[in-house]
Write a protein that holds these residues in place. Structure first.
Motif, PDB file in Angstrom:
ATOM      1  N   ILE A   5      16.920  24.275 -10.849  1.00  0.00           N
ATOM      2  CA  ILE A   5      16.643  24.098 -12.274  1.00  0.00           C
ATOM      3  C   ILE A   5      17.778  24.691 -13.100  1.00  0.00           C
ATOM      4  O   ILE A   5      18.254  24.084 -14.068  1.00  0.00           O
ATOM      5  CB  ILE A   5      15.300  24.756 -12.652  1.00  0.00           C
ATOM      6  N   SER A  13      20.909  25.140 -12.268  1.00  0.00           N
ATOM      7  CA  SER A  13      22.112  24.321 -12.139  1.00  0.00           C
ATOM      8  C   SER A  13      21.998  23.027 -12.931  1.00  0.00           C
ATOM      9  O   SER A  13      22.936  22.621 -13.632  1.00  0.00           O
ATOM     10  CB  SER A  13      22.353  24.008 -10.655  1.00  0.00           C
ATOM     11  N   ASP A  14      20.857  22.386 -12.854  1.00  0.00           N
ATOM     12  CA  ASP A  14      20.662  21.091 -13.521  1.00  0.00           C
ATOM     13  C   ASP A  14      20.668  21.224 -15.041  1.00  0.00           C
ATOM     14  O   ASP A  14      21.225  20.365 -15.751  1.00  0.00           O
ATOM     15  CB  ASP A  14      19.343  20.474 -13.053  1.00  0.00           C
ATOM     16  N   LEU A  15      20.075  22.287 -15.559  1.00  0.00           N
ATOM     17  CA  LEU A  15      19.944  22.435 -17.003  1.00  0.00           C
ATOM     18  C   LEU A  15      20.993  23.363 -17.616  1.00  0.00           C
ATOM     19  O   LEU A  15      20.957  23.645 -18.824  1.00  0.00           O
ATOM     20  CB  LEU A  15      18.542  22.938 -17.354  1.00  0.00           C
ATOM     21  N   GLY A  16      21.915  23.837 -16.801  1.00  0.00           N
ATOM     22  CA  GLY A  16      23.040  24.608 -17.314  1.00  0.00           C
ATOM     23  C   GLY A  16      22.694  25.999 -17.814  1.00  0.00           C
ATOM     24  O   GLY A  16      23.230  26.452 -18.831  1.00  0.00           O
ATOM     25  N   ALA A  21      16.501  30.975 -16.083  1.00  0.00           N
ATOM     26  CA  ALA A  21      15.500  30.067 -15.526  1.00  0.00           C
ATOM     27  C   ALA A  21      14.262  30.824 -15.095  1.00  0.00           C
ATOM     28  O   ALA A  21      13.135  30.316 -15.183  1.00  0.00           O
ATOM     29  CB  ALA A  21      16.088  29.299 -14.344  1.00  0.00           C
ATOM     30  N   THR A  60      12.265  15.830 -18.973  1.00  0.00           N
ATOM     31  CA  THR A  60      13.127  16.415 -19.983  1.00  0.00           C
ATOM     32  C   THR A  60      14.469  16.865 -19.406  1.00  0.00           C
ATOM     33  O   THR A  60      14.564  17.222 -18.221  1.00  0.00           O
ATOM     34  CB  THR A  60      12.445  17.616 -20.669  1.00  0.00           C
ATOM     35  N   THR A  61      15.495  16.842 -20.252  1.00  0.00           N
ATOM     36  CA  THR A  61      16.818  17.362 -19.864  1.00  0.00           C
ATOM     37  C   THR A  61      17.141  18.612 -20.673  1.00  0.00           C
ATOM     38  O   THR A  61      18.278  19.096 -20.623  1.00  0.00           O
ATOM     39  CB  THR A  61      17.902  16.298 -20.104  1.00  0.00           C
ATOM     40  N   SER A  62      16.175  19.105 -21.406  1.00  0.00           N
ATOM     41  CA  SER A  62      16.381  20.267 -22.279  1.00  0.00           C
ATOM     42  C   SER A  62      15.621  21.474 -21.751  1.00  0.00           C
ATOM     43  O   SER A  62      14.408  21.402 -21.524  1.00  0.00           O
ATOM     44  CB  SER A  62      15.897  19.928 -23.701  1.00  0.00           C
ATOM     45  N   PHE A  63      16.320  22.580 -21.576  1.00  0.00           N
ATOM     46  CA  PHE A  63      15.649  23.793 -21.107  1.00  0.00           C
ATOM     47  C   PHE A  63      14.609  24.288 -22.112  1.00  0.00           C
ATOM     48  O   PHE A  63      13.498  24.671 -21.701  1.00  0.00           O
ATOM     49  CB  PHE A  63      16.665  24.895 -20.813  1.00  0.00           C
ATOM     50  N   LEU A  94      11.519  22.226 -21.631  1.00  0.00           N
ATOM     51  CA  LEU A  94      10.860  22.604 -20.376  1.00  0.00           C
ATOM     52  C   LEU A  94      10.115  23.922 -20.566  1.00  0.00           C
ATOM     53  O   LEU A  94       8.993  24.090 -20.069  1.00  0.00           O
ATOM     54  CB  LEU A  94      11.894  22.736 -19.257  1.00  0.00           C
ATOM     55  N   ARG A 112      12.539  17.830 -10.171  1.00  0.00           N
ATOM     56  CA  ARG A 112      11.680  16.998 -11.017  1.00  0.00           C
ATOM     57  C   ARG A 112      10.563  16.337 -10.198  1.00  0.00           C
ATOM     58  O   ARG A 112       9.448  16.141 -10.707  1.00  0.00           O
ATOM     59  CB  ARG A 112      12.510  15.940 -11.734  1.00  0.00           C
TER      60      ARG A 112
END
Length: 394
Positions: free
Chosen positions: A29, A31-34, A40, A88-91, A94, A157
């Protein structure tokens, strides 16, 4: 034990999988969401904070709701939150979905804990709670490691989608297990004490102290459990697929712990505290020292899971006994106690990740929290009284 308890445990399984699954998904998570792994890890705290705030709030607002409808509604919201989280692509988004899911979980669990206590004789609350919490322990044995494997193979996901799908049989279980005119469909506040009288129970020192102990134990448990993945892969040098193996062992231990505590927490809670407490004080630091040894890591993972859940479930049973004067709110008090610890533990543990202790910092932190629990438990006369009655004996 009544069949409805096992049907409620099915729903607790789905929700427990979600609550614990991030332990094996945090690196992906992040890594994917930066974001960093420590950031996280805040997702675990977000869920717990939602549970802490949601448990008493939802219980107060819904104390006159039909229980069956409430359980169904909370399950539906929980599933929807995971569907949004999966896409979602936004932390920040999430993060919000975790809070919403936690609010739904809090509402469900508050009802379920109270229902478990009312479906059995007064002196069987501990055993009823053990059945209900078996959904959580099965989640740690099957759901969480399975989610970790699924996340490793298909991405994190996919695990969120799987939790949403897991809610469907839970809904069917509630529909089939509780007819529309069942005991759960009756508002428990009918003919009971007023909300103000139930909230006044929180002024009782014994209740607050037992809730504090439950929070401390859960803080120790979640403080380390949340960050087990880096310990497995970095400190022990094992592959990613070993993460679910260690989680399975921890979950298997938790199942044993809850089962044993279910037999003892009604009658002999003091003995559970006296045995499990000191062993946790020694066990968490021992894991920190031996974490680079795979065999010791696996063995201690099992033992610490058993001890943590035996002690934690016993203390939460005592919360239900001490809050007997708050029949519609007792479950929310127990839920809040659990999740104060689940919120605070990972936050405290995260502060140690950037120190010289590194990945082992959370394990040392858990040892200190367990020591605090033991000192408070046996230095307070009020707590000693709470641990031997009502329902218990020394």
């Amino acid at each position: 034990m009544p069949l409805p308890l096992y049907l409620l445990a099915m729903a607790v399984f789905a929700m427990g999988t979600s609550e614990f699954m991030l332990a094996g998904l945090l690196p992906d998570i992040a890594s994917d969401l930066g974001v960093t792994v420590g950031t996280a890890g805040g997702l675990t705290s977000a869920f717990a904070i939602g549970m802490v705030v949601g448990a008493p709030l939802v219980a107060a607002l819904s104390r006159t709701w039909p229980r069956r409808a409430g359980l169904l509604g909370f399950t539906a919201v929980f599933a929807a939150a995971h569907a949004v989280g999966a896409v979602t692509t936004s932390f920040p988004v999430l993060f919000v979905t975790r809070v919403v899911a936690a609010l739904a979980n809090a509402g469900f669990l508050g009802f379920a804990l109270t229902a478990a206590a009312t479906l059995v004789p007064p002196d069987k609350k501990g055993r009823a709670l053990a059945v209900l919490l078996s959904g959580t322990t099965v989640a740690t044995i099957i759901g969480v490691p399975g989610g970790s494997v699924l996340g490793t193979v298909l991405g994190w996901r996919a695990t969120f989608w799987a939790v949403a799908v897991l809610c469907l049989p839970a809904v069917l279980g509630i529909l089939k297990g509780f007819p529309s005119r069942s005991v759960l469909d009756l508002p428990e506040a009918t003919g009971g004490p007023a909300l103000r009288a139930e909230l006044a129970q929180l002024a009782r020192v014994r209740l607050l102290l037992v809730m504090l102990l439950g929070a401390l134990v859960n803080a120790a448990t979640f403080g380390s459990f949340t960050y087990l993945a880096p310990v497995v892969t970095d400190t022990a040098g094992l592959g990613e697929l070993w993460v679910p193996v260690v989680l399975v062992l921890f979950g298997a231990g938790s199942s044993v712990g809850v089962t044993v505590a279910g037999r003892l927490s009604d009658r002999r809670p003091c003995q559970v505290v006296a045995v499990a407490g000191p062993l946790l004080v020694v066990g968490w630091p021992a894991l920190a020292v031996l974490a680079d040894q795979p065999v010791a890591l696996c063995l201690l993972g099992f033992v610490l899971g058993a001890l943590s859940f035996a002690l934690g479930s016993t203390l939460i049973t005592r919360v239900l006994y001490e809050a007997a004067g708050a029949p519609t709110m007792a479950g929310s008090y127990a839920t809040a106690a659990l999740n104060v610890g689940a919120a605070v533990g990972p936050l405290i543990a995260a502060t140690t990740l950037g120190t010289a202790a590194g990945n082992l910092g959370p394990l040392w932190t858990s040892g200190l929290l367990a020591a605090m629990t033991l000192v408070i438990a046996f230095s307070s006369r009020a707590l000693r009284m709470a641990l031997v009655g009502p329902g218990g004996r020394s």
